[in-house]
Design an enzyme around this catalytic site. Structure first.
Site, PDB file in Angstrom:
ATOM      1  N   VAL A 229       4.054 -55.440 -42.881  1.00 16.42           N
ATOM      2  CA  VAL A 229       5.603 -55.527 -41.937  1.00 16.42           C
ATOM      3  C   VAL A 229       5.620 -56.253 -40.539  1.00 16.42           C
ATOM      4  O   VAL A 229       6.289 -56.845 -39.737  1.00 16.42           O
ATOM      5  CB  VAL A 229       6.537 -54.780 -42.677  1.00 16.42           C
ATOM      6  CG1 VAL A 229       7.406 -54.704 -41.480  1.00 16.42           C
ATOM      7  CG2 VAL A 229       6.179 -54.585 -43.899  1.00 16.42           C
ATOM      8  N   GLY A 230       4.773 -55.640 -39.562  1.00 17.89           N
ATOM      9  CA  GLY A 230       4.661 -56.327 -38.695  1.00 17.89           C
ATOM     10  C   GLY A 230       4.382 -57.380 -38.739  1.00 17.89           C
ATOM     11  O   GLY A 230       4.102 -58.009 -37.736  1.00 17.89           O
ATOM     12  N   GLU A 268      -0.043 -56.294 -24.248  1.00 18.58           N
ATOM     13  CA  GLU A 268       0.209 -54.242 -22.741  1.00 18.58           C
ATOM     14  C   GLU A 268      -1.529 -54.918 -24.281  1.00 18.58           C
ATOM     15  O   GLU A 268      -0.477 -53.574 -24.968  1.00 18.58           O
ATOM     16  CB  GLU A 268       0.429 -53.872 -22.597  1.00 18.58           C
ATOM     17  CG  GLU A 268      -0.051 -53.075 -21.920  1.00 18.58           C
ATOM     18  CD  GLU A 268       0.629 -51.555 -21.481  1.00 18.58           C
ATOM     19  OE1 GLU A 268       1.448 -51.739 -20.959  1.00 18.58           O
ATOM     20  OE2 GLU A 268      -0.135 -51.405 -21.403  1.00 18.58           O
ATOM     21  N   CYS A 302      -3.261 -46.323 -22.285  1.00 17.72           N
ATOM     22  CA  CYS A 302      -4.492 -47.201 -22.491  1.00 17.72           C
ATOM     23  C   CYS A 302      -4.023 -47.207 -20.693  1.00 17.72           C
ATOM     24  O   CYS A 302      -6.015 -48.278 -20.630  1.00 17.72           O
ATOM     25  CB  CYS A 302      -3.873 -48.890 -22.526  1.00 17.72           C
ATOM     26  SG  CYS A 302      -1.781 -48.623 -22.233  1.00 17.72           S
TER      27      CYS A 302
HETATM   28  P1  ADP Z   1      -3.567 -47.817 -33.840  1.00 16.77           P
HETATM   29  O1  ADP Z   1      -5.109 -48.805 -34.535  1.00 16.77           O
HETATM   30  O2  ADP Z   1      -4.053 -47.001 -32.274  1.00 16.77           O
HETATM   31  O3  ADP Z   1      -2.686 -47.268 -34.950  1.00 16.77           O
HETATM   32  P2  ADP Z   1      -2.674 -50.259 -33.118  1.00 16.77           P
HETATM   33  O4  ADP Z   1      -2.755 -51.038 -32.227  1.00 16.77           O
HETATM   34  O5  ADP Z   1      -3.375 -50.970 -34.822  1.00 16.77           O
HETATM   35  O6  ADP Z   1      -2.597 -48.850 -32.804  1.00 16.77           O
HETATM   36  O7  ADP Z   1      -0.861 -50.509 -33.887  1.00 16.77           O
HETATM   37  C1  ADP Z   1       0.198 -50.914 -33.014  1.00 16.77           C
HETATM   38  C2  ADP Z   1       1.418 -51.541 -32.967  1.00 16.77           C
HETATM   39  O8  ADP Z   1       0.943 -52.491 -34.403  1.00 16.77           O
HETATM   40  C3  ADP Z   1       2.035 -50.651 -34.878  1.00 16.77           C
HETATM   41  O9  ADP Z   1       3.139 -50.750 -34.440  1.00 16.77           O
HETATM   42  C4  ADP Z   1       1.403 -50.924 -36.270  1.00 16.77           C
HETATM   43  O10 ADP Z   1       2.367 -50.660 -37.009  1.00 16.77           O
HETATM   44  C5  ADP Z   1       0.798 -53.089 -35.853  1.00 16.77           C
HETATM   45  N1  ADP Z   1       0.288 -53.018 -36.668  1.00 16.77           N
HETATM   46  C6  ADP Z   1      -1.046 -53.075 -37.042  1.00 16.77           C
HETATM   47  N2  ADP Z   1      -1.807 -54.543 -37.881  1.00 16.77           N
HETATM   48  C7  ADP Z   1      -0.693 -55.089 -37.475  1.00 16.77           C
HETATM   49  C8  ADP Z   1      -0.475 -56.631 -37.380  1.00 16.77           C
HETATM   50  N3  ADP Z   1      -1.739 -57.442 -38.030  1.00 16.77           N
HETATM   51  N4  ADP Z   1       0.040 -57.066 -36.886  1.00 16.77           N
HETATM   52  C9  ADP Z   1       1.400 -56.970 -36.224  1.00 16.77           C
HETATM   53  N5  ADP Z   1       1.439 -55.644 -35.749  1.00 16.77           N
HETATM   54  C10 ADP Z   1       0.785 -55.393 -36.359  1.00 16.77           C
END
Ligand code: ADP
Length: 497
Positions: A229-230, A268, A302
């Site tokens: 969804v992201g 970031e 971070c």
């Molecule tokens: P962690 O792995 O420590 O949970 P992430 O950097 O993966 O941290 O997650 C940060 C954010 O990115 C969260 O809101 C997550 O849902 C989102 N996210 C994870 N994968 C993707 C992707 N492929 N595209 C966009 N957003 C993503």
């Protein structure tokens, strides 16, 4: 540190399950929910609606329409009015938000008074004032031009629809830090909060819907347990810009997904910052601070200086102080006002941290203290404050971001060697130098390739000063004029003289 105000205010609290799309608080069509786990107890604290790609597409459509058809992008006074309403509502709901943060992040209540809650509320008051007095139309006078002269005007325009993707470590802070500057700059925002901490996002959506005049579609919050969804937000051609805080691994995916439609990006990302302790430093002052910082957010920051570089001639003395501080550090139940370190966010995160500690020992480091799960806390994702010495700067534990209450220590012989070790990283977010001679410390700090530095305990962190990464720690700067301009385009207009 401020004391907890009222014990009767404490206790777990579930946040709103709903997301905000086009001005309506709503659930996904199927009614599907996902669990929100309290990391201090491993119990289900409540649920959140499990949005799907179609929900994200509706939210982006609403943001596009609202940006293109309302006066939001042009009416600074109205934006000011709405964001002051939001700030006032956040102040009103502060104690509810505090309980939600302790519940879903596991942050010790005593430390919510800083970055997790009080600071973002201050930030919510900063951007409306900043944006109200910003000069969006600048007559820069007469310039030499090819074949003559021209008067030039700079017009600062919002970028358009901004997708904001945030992590779980400081969820309310980052939801605010990634949504309010673009909103005040005149953009429409679609926020996708981290799945481990959805309520810091859903509550922001609810407050906007219930307590502000922000027009429908200008601010949307889409909750989901699925990364796709992201990802849909980052790829959508109707989105003009992505602002993302999270791991470097995910940041690379965001950057790649933004490329086909050449979106603007603010990233970031991770850090692996070094604290260079020079041989003339006051160890008794700076080392307890360094050890405490590593524990205070369970290492889930971070910008943390997780690599400490000690001069070999004072190595044993330094290790002794770090060990004593970490062994005395109060960790456990986040509702206990005397506790300053809570659990890791999840079992997956805890196993990742423990795996990195094991890899350090396997590569020849010495485990001085910690390294495991505390016996006295059988429930909750707790990790003992951990100190590893004699860490090889090229080893995995010295190269990968740990995001746990872990310090690695490496000895060095010369100042040049210390700087080389500090720069031996794909990251460049932060760092620290401590010395009895401030000029010497500044000379060393100048050679470290990072976006922020602490010299002798001085704080670089605050709303008026740029923060961001060199190298693979990110693109762009947050805070102040640099942070605001990330969310603006500049149109240069030429006029005859
Ligand atoms: P962690 O792995 O420590 O949970 P992430 O950097 O993966 O941290 O997650 C940060 C954010 O990115 C969260 O809101 C997550 O849902 C989102 N996210 C994870 N994968 C993707 C992707 N492929 N595209 C966009 N957003 C993503």
């Amino acid at each position: 540190m401020t004391a907890v105000q009222s014990d009767s205010e404490t206790g777990v609290l579930a946040g709103d399950e709903r997301m905000l799309i086009d001005g309506e608080l709503q659930s996904t069509a199927s009614g599907a929910l996902f669990d929100v786990i309290n990391p201090a107890t491993e119990e289900v604290a409540g649920q959140a609606t499990d949005g799907v790609v179609a929900d994200m597409e509706r939210a982006v459509g609403a943001a596009r329409r609202a940006f293109d058809t309302t006066d939001w992008s042009r009416d600074v006074q109205f934006r000011y009015h709405c964001l002051i309403q939001l700030r006032d509502a956040l102040v009103e709901e502060k104690e509810r938000l505090r309980r939600i943060i302790v519940t879903e992040v596991g942050t010790p209540i005593a430390t919510t008074h800083m970055i997790q809650l009080e600071y973002p509320i201050t930030e919510a008051g900063y951007w409306p004032e900043f944006g109200k007095s910003f000069d969006y139309w600048r007559d820069t006078g007469v310039h030499e031009s090819i074949g003559g002269q021209a008067r030039r005007i700079l017009q600062y325009d919002p970028v358009g629809v901004v997708g904001a993707i945030t992590p779980w470590n400081c969820p309310l802070y980052l939801n605010i830090a990634e949504s309010l500057p673009p909103l005040m700059a005149g953009n429409a925002v679609v926020l996708k909060p981290a799945q481990l901490t959805p309520w810091s996002g859903s509550e922001l959506g609810r407050i906007v819907a219930e307590k502000t005049d922000i027009p429908a579609g200008i601010f949307n919050v889409v909750l989901s347990n699925a990364n796709e969804v992201g990802a849909a937000l980052t790829a959508d051609p109707r989105v003009d810009m992505i602002t993302f805080t999270g791991s470097t691994a995910t940041g690379r995916k965001v950057l790649a997904a933004a490329a086909p439609t050449v979106k603007k990006v603010f990233l970031e990302l991770g850090g692996k910052s070094a604290h260079i302790v020079l041989d003339d430093a006051d160890f008794a002052t700076y080392l307890p601070m360094a050890a405490g910082a590593a524990c205070a957010m369970s290492g889930q920051s971070c910008t943390l200086s997780s690599r400490i570089l000690l001069p070999r001639k004072r190595y044993a003395e330094g290790l002794h102080i770090l060990k004593a501080t970490m062994e005395a550090f109060p960790y456990g139940d986040p509702w206990d006002p005397h506790v300053y370190q809570g659990p890791a966010i999840s079992e997956t995160q805890r196993q990742k941290v423990l795996g990195l500690i094991r890899s350090g020992v396997e590569s020849g480091a010495t485990l001085i203290t910690g390294g495991g799960i505390p016996d006295r806390l059988p429930k909750g994702f707790f990790i003992e404050p951990t100190l590893l010495s004699d860490v090889d700067p090229d080893s995995q534990v010295a190269q990968e971001e740990i995001f746990g209450p872990v310090i690695t220590v490496t000895p060095y012989d010369t100042e040049d060697e210390a700087i080389d070790i500090a720069n031996n990283s794909i990251y460049g977010l932060s760092g620290e130098v401590s010395s009895g001679d401030q000029e010497r410390a500044l000379r060393v700090a100048a050679r470290v390739r990072t976006g922020t530095m602490t010299v002798n305990g001085g704080s670089y962190f605050g709303l008026t000063s740029p923060l961001g990464g060199y190298k693979q720690s990110g693109i762009g700067r947050r805070n102040g004029v640099h942070g605001f301009e990330e969310y603006l385009e500049i149109k240069t207009i030429g006029l005859p003289v």
